[in-house]
Design a protein around this motif. Structure first.
Motif, PDB file in Angstrom:
ATOM      1  N   ILE A  90      -5.772  -5.803  12.374  1.00  0.00           N
ATOM      2  CA  ILE A  90      -5.124  -7.255  12.435  1.00  0.00           C
ATOM      3  C   ILE A  90      -3.615  -6.801  13.015  1.00  0.00           C
ATOM      4  O   ILE A  90      -3.211  -7.609  13.818  1.00  0.00           O
ATOM      5  CB  ILE A  90      -4.985  -7.879  11.247  1.00  0.00           C
ATOM      6  N   ARG A  91      -2.805  -5.922  12.723  1.00  0.00           N
ATOM      7  CA  ARG A  91      -1.803  -5.419  13.190  1.00  0.00           C
ATOM      8  C   ARG A  91      -1.472  -5.348  14.469  1.00  0.00           C
ATOM      9  O   ARG A  91      -0.832  -5.889  15.223  1.00  0.00           O
ATOM     10  CB  ARG A  91      -1.020  -4.317  12.142  1.00  0.00           C
ATOM     11  N   ASP A  92      -2.576  -4.598  15.162  1.00  0.00           N
ATOM     12  CA  ASP A  92      -2.459  -4.343  16.487  1.00  0.00           C
ATOM     13  C   ASP A  92      -2.757  -5.514  17.424  1.00  0.00           C
ATOM     14  O   ASP A  92      -2.053  -5.807  18.429  1.00  0.00           O
ATOM     15  CB  ASP A  92      -3.767  -3.141  17.085  1.00  0.00           C
ATOM     16  N   ARG A  93      -3.347  -6.461  16.733  1.00  0.00           N
ATOM     17  CA  ARG A  93      -3.681  -7.756  17.339  1.00  0.00           C
ATOM     18  C   ARG A  93      -2.545  -8.753  17.441  1.00  0.00           C
ATOM     19  O   ARG A  93      -2.172  -9.246  18.337  1.00  0.00           O
ATOM     20  CB  ARG A  93      -4.899  -8.412  16.676  1.00  0.00           C
ATOM     21  N   VAL A  94      -1.902  -8.804  16.154  1.00  0.00           N
ATOM     22  CA  VAL A  94      -0.884  -9.835  15.868  1.00  0.00           C
ATOM     23  C   VAL A  94       0.389  -9.439  16.244  1.00  0.00           C
ATOM     24  O   VAL A  94       1.332 -10.050  16.842  1.00  0.00           O
ATOM     25  CB  VAL A  94      -1.052 -10.216  14.584  1.00  0.00           C
ATOM     26  N   ASN A  95       0.667  -8.108  15.774  1.00  0.00           N
ATOM     27  CA  ASN A  95       2.142  -7.772  16.145  1.00  0.00           C
ATOM     28  C   ASN A  95       2.405  -6.124  15.977  1.00  0.00           C
ATOM     29  O   ASN A  95       2.517  -5.726  14.846  1.00  0.00           O
ATOM     30  CB  ASN A  95       3.169  -8.308  15.192  1.00  0.00           C
ATOM     31  N   PRO A  96       2.019  -5.615  16.989  1.00  0.00           N
ATOM     32  CA  PRO A  96       2.103  -4.133  17.019  1.00  0.00           C
ATOM     33  C   PRO A  96       3.119  -3.474  16.478  1.00  0.00           C
ATOM     34  O   PRO A  96       3.493  -2.252  16.318  1.00  0.00           O
ATOM     35  CB  PRO A  96       1.485  -3.539  18.467  1.00  0.00           C
ATOM     36  N   SER A  97       4.420  -4.026  16.771  1.00  0.00           N
ATOM     37  CA  SER A  97       5.679  -3.581  16.392  1.00  0.00           C
ATOM     38  C   SER A  97       5.733  -3.146  14.732  1.00  0.00           C
ATOM     39  O   SER A  97       6.836  -2.487  14.470  1.00  0.00           O
ATOM     40  CB  SER A  97       6.897  -4.342  16.931  1.00  0.00           C
ATOM     41  N   VAL A  98       5.039  -3.663  13.900  1.00  0.00           N
ATOM     42  CA  VAL A  98       4.983  -3.751  12.444  1.00  0.00           C
ATOM     43  C   VAL A  98       4.429  -2.496  12.109  1.00  0.00           C
ATOM     44  O   VAL A  98       3.472  -2.205  12.396  1.00  0.00           O
ATOM     45  CB  VAL A  98       4.825  -4.939  11.731  1.00  0.00           C
ATOM     46  N   LEU A  99       5.387  -1.514  11.254  1.00  0.00           N
ATOM     47  CA  LEU A  99       4.795  -0.303  10.846  1.00  0.00           C
ATOM     48  C   LEU A  99       3.668  -0.743   9.540  1.00  0.00           C
ATOM     49  O   LEU A  99       4.186  -1.553   8.580  1.00  0.00           O
ATOM     50  CB  LEU A  99       5.675   0.713  10.344  1.00  0.00           C
ATOM     51  N   LEU A 100       2.641   0.157   9.632  1.00  0.00           N
ATOM     52  CA  LEU A 100       1.685  -0.229   8.221  1.00  0.00           C
ATOM     53  C   LEU A 100       1.523   0.977   7.188  1.00  0.00           C
ATOM     54  O   LEU A 100       1.375   2.202   7.874  1.00  0.00           O
ATOM     55  CB  LEU A 100       0.306  -0.677   8.650  1.00  0.00           C
ATOM     56  N   ILE A 101       1.891   0.779   5.993  1.00  0.00           N
ATOM     57  CA  ILE A 101       1.886   2.113   5.020  1.00  0.00           C
ATOM     58  C   ILE A 101       0.766   1.521   4.224  1.00  0.00           C
ATOM     59  O   ILE A 101       0.655   0.505   3.721  1.00  0.00           O
ATOM     60  CB  ILE A 101       3.313   2.105   4.455  1.00  0.00           C
ATOM     61  N   GLY A 102      -0.206   2.578   3.895  1.00  0.00           N
ATOM     62  CA  GLY A 102      -1.226   2.548   2.952  1.00  0.00           C
ATOM     63  C   GLY A 102      -0.936   3.084   1.628  1.00  0.00           C
ATOM     64  O   GLY A 102      -0.292   4.020   1.641  1.00  0.00           O
ATOM     65  N   ASN A 103      -1.350   2.468   0.726  1.00  0.00           N
ATOM     66  CA  ASN A 103      -1.069   2.945  -0.605  1.00  0.00           C
ATOM     67  C   ASN A 103      -2.263   2.742  -1.646  1.00  0.00           C
ATOM     68  O   ASN A 103      -2.812   1.699  -1.619  1.00  0.00           O
ATOM     69  CB  ASN A 103       0.304   2.186  -1.053  1.00  0.00           C
ATOM     70  N   GLY A 104      -2.479   3.748  -2.552  1.00  0.00           N
ATOM     71  CA  GLY A 104      -3.273   3.586  -3.617  1.00  0.00           C
ATOM     72  C   GLY A 104      -4.198   4.718  -3.784  1.00  0.00           C
ATOM     73  O   GLY A 104      -4.964   5.208  -2.881  1.00  0.00           O
ATOM     74  N   ASP A 105      -4.029   5.349  -4.947  1.00  0.00           N
ATOM     75  CA  ASP A 105      -4.746   6.517  -5.370  1.00  0.00           C
ATOM     76  C   ASP A 105      -4.400   7.926  -4.556  1.00  0.00           C
ATOM     77  O   ASP A 105      -5.606   8.639  -4.570  1.00  0.00           O
ATOM     78  CB  ASP A 105      -6.231   6.254  -5.371  1.00  0.00           C
TER      79      ASP A 105
END
Ligand SMILES: Cc1cc2nc3c(=O)[nH]c(=O)nc-3n(C[C@H](O)[C@H](O)[C@H](O)COP(=O)(O)O)c2cc1C
Length: 326
Positions: free
Chosen positions: A202-217
């Motif tokens: 979704i990020r790559d499609r909508v706005n690739p400039s935003v960094l995505l950080i995964g979190n949990g366990d």
């Protein structure tokens, strides 16, 4: 604008904000044992900051909310302050304040399930009002030059990445941290890392400039690297993995697990002394969750822990440890 975010390694590792756990004392301990690439401070109410400073006129030195924004610039950079509110004017006020305090970034909490936070329409409640979430991001971006990020979950009652992520991405925060659970999940089910790929798409499609950080366990840097590889996450945030393990982010991934009992107890004592220096002071009982986390997994730990739980100061704690050694 260029900020520290653009200079981070891939994947990068962030320490999670944890209220009454990752305070200045614990973050300093983590920084000394092997700092993460980005550090988050505990969340603070933007409305509370306005109220205590502007209406109550409480001196900053006596204000617990200002204590929660204290950090050691020689140890903790880059450091991000986290705010919660449902009011754009309050977010603007508090963002200007954290910029003056010389934070490197500001993060907006849109995932906290705490009733007192949600009652204000803040935290996880914002997932039900994407329009307001976007206004808050805009208010923070306009208030100061600090890079603005968002920390949220994958949905409220059910996973709703397709509805929730695009408006956030269009408002263009520099980064979004996704705790891979819904509000309803709280922390009761395993984090749904299988959804990180979907979020990245979704990020790559909508706005690739935003960094995505995964979190949990995530329990270790090694595990985080593997998850980033599998999912395309730019960064990994780790929270509870730091409990009793300030070595978590150090170069040797499993360092904390192989630490000697003496080294763990020395870290606890160091923490207790720094904890006492927090101003205004926090109740010593808040340190006890660290006692539980550090004093475990070795012969005699349960007995020692019970004795340490009685202590009311760092000196008490040291005395109990010295007696136990004899
Ligand atoms: C004691 C505690 C306090 C927390 N406080 C905050 C907070 O202030 N802000 C926030 O965004 N998340 C907070 N969280 C959530 C964590 O940042 C993180 O998203 C969650 O623990 C999942 O990551 P983990 O499995 O690596 O711990 C808190 C979690 C815990 C356990």
């Amino acid at each position: 604008m260029e900020s520290f975010w653009q200079k981070l390694p891939k994947p990068f590792f962030a320490s999670a904000p944890m209220k009454d756990v990752t305070d200045a004392a614990f973050r300093a301990l983590v920084a000394r044992r092997g700092a993460p690439n980005v550090t988050w401070a505990e969340f603070v109410s933007a409305d509370g900051l306005y109220h205590t400073r502007e209406l109550q006129r409480l001196p900053d030195a006596e204000n617990p909310l200002m204590r929660d924004l204290a950090f050691d610039p020689s140890l903790e950079r880059p450091i991000v302050a986290q705010l919660f509110s449902s009011r754009p004017d309050m977010i603007a006020y508090a963002t200007k304040l954290v910029a003056e305090l010389d934070f490197d970034g500001v993060d907006l909490n849109m995932g906290c399930p705490d009733r007192s936070v949600e009652k204000q329409g803040a935290g996880a409640a914002l997932m039900k009002d994407p329009g307001l979430a976007v206004e808050l991001i805009k208010a923070a971006k306009e208030a100061s030059p600090l890079p603005v990020s968002v920390k949220t979950r994958i949905g409220y009652n059910k996973e709703s990445l397709e509805e929730w992520l695009p408006p956030l991405l269009e408002a263009e925060p520099v980064a979004i941290t996704l705790h891979l659970r819904t509000r309803k999940d709280l922390s009761l089910v395993p984090a749904k890392w299988e959804l990180m790929n979907k979020a990245v798409a979704i990020r790559d499609r909508v706005n690739p400039s935003v960094l995505l950080i995964g979190n949990g366990d995530v329990a270790s840097v090694e595990e985080g690297k593997q998850l980033a590889l599998e999912t395309g996450a730019d960064g990994i945030m780790i929270g509870r993995g730091m409990f009793g393990n300030p070595w978590l982010f150090s170069a040797n991934a499993n360092y904390g697990l192989t630490m000697s009992v003496d080294e763990k107890l020395a870290a606890l004592v160091e923490l207790a002394h720094d904890f006492e220096k927090l101003s205004p002071p926090k109740h010593f009982d808040l340190l006890k969750k660290h006692v539980k986390a550090f004093v475990t997994g070795f012969p005699g730990a349960a007995d020692l822990r019970a004795k340490l739980m009685e202590s009311q100061s760092a000196a008490d704690l040291e005395r109990v440890l010295a007696e136990a050694k004899r």
